[in-house]
Design an enzyme around this catalytic site. Structure first.
Site, PDB file in Angstrom:
ATOM      1  N   LYS A  42       0.811  -1.194   0.000  1.00  0.00           N
ATOM      2  CA  LYS A  42       0.000   0.000   0.000  1.00  0.00           C
ATOM      3  C   LYS A  42       0.853   1.255   0.000  1.00  0.00           C
ATOM      4  O   LYS A  42       0.414   2.307  -0.410  1.00  0.00           O
ATOM      5  CB  LYS A  42      -0.899   0.038   1.237  1.00  0.00           C
ATOM      6  CG  LYS A  42      -1.852  -1.116   1.370  1.00  0.00           C
ATOM      7  CD  LYS A  42      -2.630  -0.986   2.686  1.00  0.00           C
ATOM      8  CE  LYS A  42      -3.420  -2.250   2.918  1.00  0.00           C
ATOM      9  NZ  LYS A  42      -4.042  -2.229   4.247  1.00  0.00           N
ATOM     10  N   ASP A 102      14.997  -0.002   1.851  1.00  0.00           N
ATOM     11  CA  ASP A 102      15.681  -0.031   3.137  1.00  0.00           C
ATOM     12  C   ASP A 102      16.809  -1.058   3.030  1.00  0.00           C
ATOM     13  O   ASP A 102      17.839  -0.785   2.419  1.00  0.00           O
ATOM     14  CB  ASP A 102      14.649  -0.400   4.210  1.00  0.00           C
ATOM     15  CG  ASP A 102      15.115  -0.133   5.626  1.00  0.00           C
ATOM     16  OD1 ASP A 102      16.304  -0.322   5.912  1.00  0.00           O
ATOM     17  OD2 ASP A 102      14.281   0.252   6.461  1.00  0.00           O
ATOM     18  N   LYS A 130      16.987   4.560   1.670  1.00  0.00           N
ATOM     19  CA  LYS A 130      17.682   4.544   2.960  1.00  0.00           C
ATOM     20  C   LYS A 130      18.918   3.666   2.783  1.00  0.00           C
ATOM     21  O   LYS A 130      19.017   2.563   3.305  1.00  0.00           O
ATOM     22  CB  LYS A 130      16.738   3.988   4.029  1.00  0.00           C
ATOM     23  CG  LYS A 130      17.081   4.404   5.427  1.00  0.00           C
ATOM     24  CD  LYS A 130      16.196   3.735   6.467  1.00  0.00           C
ATOM     25  CE  LYS A 130      14.821   4.317   6.555  1.00  0.00           C
ATOM     26  NZ  LYS A 130      14.068   3.763   7.722  1.00  0.00           N
ATOM     27  N   ARG A 164      -0.605   7.313   6.653  1.00  0.00           N
ATOM     28  CA  ARG A 164      -0.443   7.283   5.195  1.00  0.00           C
ATOM     29  C   ARG A 164      -0.941   8.564   4.534  1.00  0.00           C
ATOM     30  O   ARG A 164      -0.433   8.973   3.507  1.00  0.00           O
ATOM     31  CB  ARG A 164      -1.197   6.097   4.584  1.00  0.00           C
ATOM     32  CG  ARG A 164      -0.624   4.750   4.911  1.00  0.00           C
ATOM     33  CD  ARG A 164      -1.337   3.665   4.092  1.00  0.00           C
ATOM     34  NE  ARG A 164      -1.075   2.325   4.578  1.00  0.00           N
ATOM     35  CZ  ARG A 164       0.005   1.617   4.293  1.00  0.00           C
ATOM     36  NH1 ARG A 164       0.941   2.122   3.530  1.00  0.00           N
ATOM     37  NH2 ARG A 164       0.154   0.389   4.778  1.00  0.00           N
TER      38      ARG A 164
END
Length: 182
Positions: A42, A102, A130, A164
């Site tokens: 999502k 990440d 990241k 969100r």
């Protein structure tokens, strides 16, 4: 929700401007092609929606729900496909639109899966990178922002499904997720 953020890391205007720049680069690279643009739900939904509005070539859209996080803040190390593609990727140019890279686990495994399925090419567009936490050898082809190792929410990114809908990227206060035992 604003009070749960330590500070705004990336403003709504910065996001809007950078998304447009990234879309221009995608337009140049995919000129004359008909890519399958895959949104990773999502978290990437807002980024995906905004970026495709700036694309000038014919595109096909599809979505996947993949996760390695569950409801926590640390990757579980297992890729879960909760919703697979409806379209066949064989022979297609695929552009994956993701919210954040990440460790690289999810996208590394997803790229390998789509390669195995016969995609002609696979590129990755990500809102946030990241890189200090990267474990897997993967980098986005299009990246909006590099960020430090902070827990961020907003513009599609969540913590336990909240935040969100914030129009910016904010750093979530540690006290919010520490209360939950994370």
């Amino acid at each position: 929700m604003d009070n749960d953020c330590e500070r705004i890391l990336i403003t709504e205007e910065q996001i809007r401007s950078r998304v447009k720049e990234i879309a221009e680069a995608i337009n140049r690279d995919y000129q004359g092609k008909n890519p399958l643009v895959v949104g990773i739900l999502k978290g990437a939904i807002l980024f995906f929606s905004d970026i495709i509005r700036h694309l000038s070539m014919p595109i096909d859209l599809d979505f996947m729900v993949v996760s390695s996080y569950g409801s926590g803040t640390v990757s579980s190390g297992k890729l879960k496909i909760k919703k697979d593609l409806d379209n066949d990727v064989e022979g297609r140019d695929v552009l994956i639109v993701e919210d954040i890279i990440d460790s690289g686990f999810t996208l590394s495994n997803l790229k390998a899966l789509l390669t195995e399925r016969g995609a002609a090419s696979i590129k990755i567009a990500t809102l946030l990178n990241k890189s200090s936490r990267r474990v897997y050898d993967i980098a986005p082809d299009y990246n909006c922002f590099y960020i430090e190792d902070e827990f961020v929410v907003g513009y599609g990114l969540d913590y336990r499904e909240y935040y969100r809908n914030l129009p910016y990227i904010g750093i979530l206060k540690a006290s919010v997720y520490e209360e939950d035992g994370e």
